[in-house]
Design an enzyme around this catalytic site. Structure first.
Site, short mmCIF file in Angstrom:
data_model
loop_
_atom_site.label_atom_id
_atom_site.label_comp_id
_atom_site.label_asym_id
_atom_site.label_seq_id
_atom_site.Cartn_x
_atom_site.Cartn_y
_atom_site.Cartn_z
N THR A 263 0.23 4.86 8.50
CA THR A 263 -0.64 5.39 7.88
C THR A 263 -2.20 3.88 8.04
O THR A 263 -3.27 4.12 9.01
CB THR A 263 -0.74 5.81 6.98
OG1 THR A 263 0.04 4.56 5.59
CG2 THR A 263 0.00 7.09 6.43
N LYS B 73 6.49 0.68 7.39
CA LYS B 73 5.30 0.46 7.27
C LYS B 73 4.86 0.77 5.41
O LYS B 73 5.56 1.15 4.51
CB LYS B 73 4.41 2.28 7.76
CG LYS B 73 4.83 4.11 7.21
CD LYS B 73 4.26 3.63 5.82
CE LYS B 73 3.06 4.00 6.12
NZ LYS B 73 1.96 4.06 4.52
N THR C 275 4.20 2.96 -1.29
CA THR C 275 4.44 3.98 -0.11
C THR C 275 4.73 2.70 0.76
O THR C 275 4.04 2.35 1.20
CB THR C 275 3.12 4.28 -0.27
OG1 THR C 275 2.66 5.45 -0.67
CG2 THR C 275 3.51 5.15 1.32
#
Lengths: 404, 404
Positions: free
Chosen positions: B150, B176, B187
């Protein structure tokens, strides 16, 4: 109750001053503050919960252990923390001031704010005390509030007038606090004075109860400072019957104190390092008070939410995310979220899921400089409010080279 | 053990691919990743502790509850979280992929990362699956690692080779993670594959134990994401005797897994949103493991410390401050602090007080892009390491207008 001028000098019998004594060589600003009441005061204080405690806090705690004080001295530019001779320097500050004022050294509250771990030179303080004392005046609150500032960009003071037992009382305060601010005390120094007559025990009770909902609900950056202190001095000159127990008078006093503290909390949050916006997270419908408080603090502390508010981005998913990791026992599927400012209110999340809303309207609301993030947990009767600010480029700038 | 190329395709029998299917309209990058083993795999996973959990996590948990899987599909650009139809979309993704691969839908691990609270459109995924599957190849790890990014600025992959019972095994991973990264999952999405033969139960045991010292010790910004997931698939093609209990083989496997996970942790931290520096806080001398871990995490999470590192400012008082408010039971007066990089090591604090040091040397050390903050608690035998990054202007920039 009405708001009045005068800060810490609003209450009868309090004088104040602030001077430049030269603690920081490369910055010419007032850096030494004094607040003084000739009449003895009952005194109460609360301190940082950080295990690393500034030397001034240790000395103050000792000095007011008898419940009384007459003067508050505070320097900015150096925290006098993590220094081998810190306690010695803080004690010396008290005795030098006491000598000049002709009072006992243990009637002095001493505080420091600034860089940690650099020895505090007593010379500028020693040389400054004579003019600091000679300049004491009834309208010195502004100078004092200026002298305690570090990265603060505005002076912070407030006072209110209230009635107890037919007597007009006043209470006022000054504070500093901009970075290293986090619930359970933070780099904030708050000095409050009142002419209300109240016993040391009830004064401490009022303060300890009040800060749970006020100063302990403010966060700028999640870092709890080593030097935080909130102090109240009450000299009793208003002439009311002394408050020695719970009851109507105590309630009135608590209300006035709370008006002062909430005002100062909002001032601290909106002047957070680099802040462009005051954020207020208003939580309702908590199953317990603890849940409401935990949720409010978690939202206010979320870096991602803070950065989104800086960008006026209605990214409510970050609010929900912060509630989810707060540790509070909530039912995500019951939660509603709104954003509010003086441009209006917009619902962005209902029952834990997104709702259609006008991005344009949301942007208009979030471009204001006071934003309410309203969270309804729809799960009970308890409410809580926390204060903070957005996360901006300037926060990084200020803290990337604070010492240089 | 040696480091090899190939990422998630290093282990025998694994293919991967990553394509642009168009989930984000305004950004042309690969956004759909696939990892596939024709041979059935034992599967293990750990998930975010956030109460708000992305729909894909719920579906994955259900799918691998039998201990087996064959494929991992992951989209970026949309988290599929806080959407009323989230579970439905995640299930649909699995069944569409399963149909094309001719496998069971419950052999699919599904993951998503991106914006929260915006409905995920199935169309681009549906339209993309045929070419995603057709493009599967032995060297597709790089495409897959690109597709899950992202705000990541670099692809993150690693693989190692190790020996178990005379057989050469391989284990590799991609991940990621850049913002919304905080201990106890963040995240981050981590997909690991191995051809080592290991039972589902022992695979889960290895993973659950490993993440406590690796992914749960990484923090970028204190925000624990809703969508974190670490998954390991093991297809057994290396031909070793199946690992079904503790012992030498399991230890070897744990060592290889740990090499992969520590490498990925460092990659995630050094690519933290806006980061210019990888920070590693190495704590020794803790009275308990919990104390060492709490201290390491608190330092790595301190905004003030992070901003100081950005500014190459040896402001060690902020490190001590973060230790002080961590909640860990430490004796401040025993603590030593050092800063270290490949330019050398400098002592800045001994026994909780500042020591004289060369600011010039400190600056030289802190201008490097990998900094160790070394804390010796001098109070016991326990050690811990946490990873993070500095706080920069770009963190604010990236998160101030992430959605726009």
């Amino acid at each position: 109750m009405k708001i009045i001028d005068g800060g810490v000098c609003a209450a009868k019998g309090f004088k104040a001053n602030g001077i430049h004594c030269g603690i920081r060589k490369n910055r010419v600003k007032r850096d030494l503050a004094l607040i003084y009441s000739e009449t003895p005061c009952t005194a109460a204080a609360t301190y940082t919960t950080n295990l690393v405690k500034g030397a001034p806090l240790l000395v103050t705690k000792q000095n007011i252990s008898n419940g009384y004080a007459k003067a508050i001295i505070c320097n900015s530019g150096n925290a006098n923390t993590c220094n081998a001779n810190g306690v010695e320097i803080a004690n010396l500050t008290c005795s030098l001031l006491a000598e000049k004022l002709n009072i006992d050294a243990n009637d002095v509250v001493v505080a420091s704010t600034g860089v940690i771990g650099q020895p505090l030179n007593i010379e500028p303080i020693k040389n400054g005390i004579p003019s600091l004392v000679e300049g004491l005046s009834d309208n010195g609150s502004e100078f004092a509030s200026e002298a305690i500032m570090t990265t603060d960009t505005v002076k912070k003071e407030i006072a209110v007038e209230f009635i107890i037992g037919g007597k007009t009382c006043k209470i006022g305060g000054i504070c500093k606090g901009s970075g290293m601010i986090h619930p359970n005390m933070a780099t904030m120094l708050v000095f409050i004075t009142t002419d209300c007559k109240i016993s040391a025990q009830m004064l401490q009770k009022a303060l300890s109860s009040d800060i749970k909902e006020t100063f302990n609900m403010v966060s700028i950056d999640g870092d709890t400072s080593t030097n935080d202190m909130v102090t109240v001095l009450a000299n009793g000159l208003a002439g009311n019957d002394e408050i020695v127990s719970d009851g109507e008078d105590f309630k009135e006093f608590m209300k006035a104190l709370n008006t002062v503290t909430v005002n100062l909390c909002r001032k601290i949050a909106s002047d957070g390092e680099g802040a462009t916006k005051l954020l207020e997270c208003v939580v309702s419908g908590g199953k317990t008070l603890e849940i409401a408080k935990t949720v409010a603090k978690s939202v206010i502390c979320s870096s991602l939410t803070k950065a989104a508010m800086f960008g006026a981005d209605a990214n409510w998913g970050r609010v929900l995310c912060a509630i989810g990791y707060s540790g509070a026992n909530v039912d995500i599927n019951k939660i509603d979220v709104y954003f509010k400012s003086n441009k209006g209110t917009i619902a962005v999340c209902k029952n834990g899921s997104g709702v259609d809303f006008s991005e344009e309207k949301a942007k208009e609301i979030l471009l204001e400089n006071e934003i309410d993030i309203i969270v309804d947990l729809n799960d009970g009767e308890f409410n809580s409010t926390a204060w903070g600010c957005d996360l901006t480029y300037d926060y990084v700038k200020i803290n990337g080279d604070y010492r240089t």
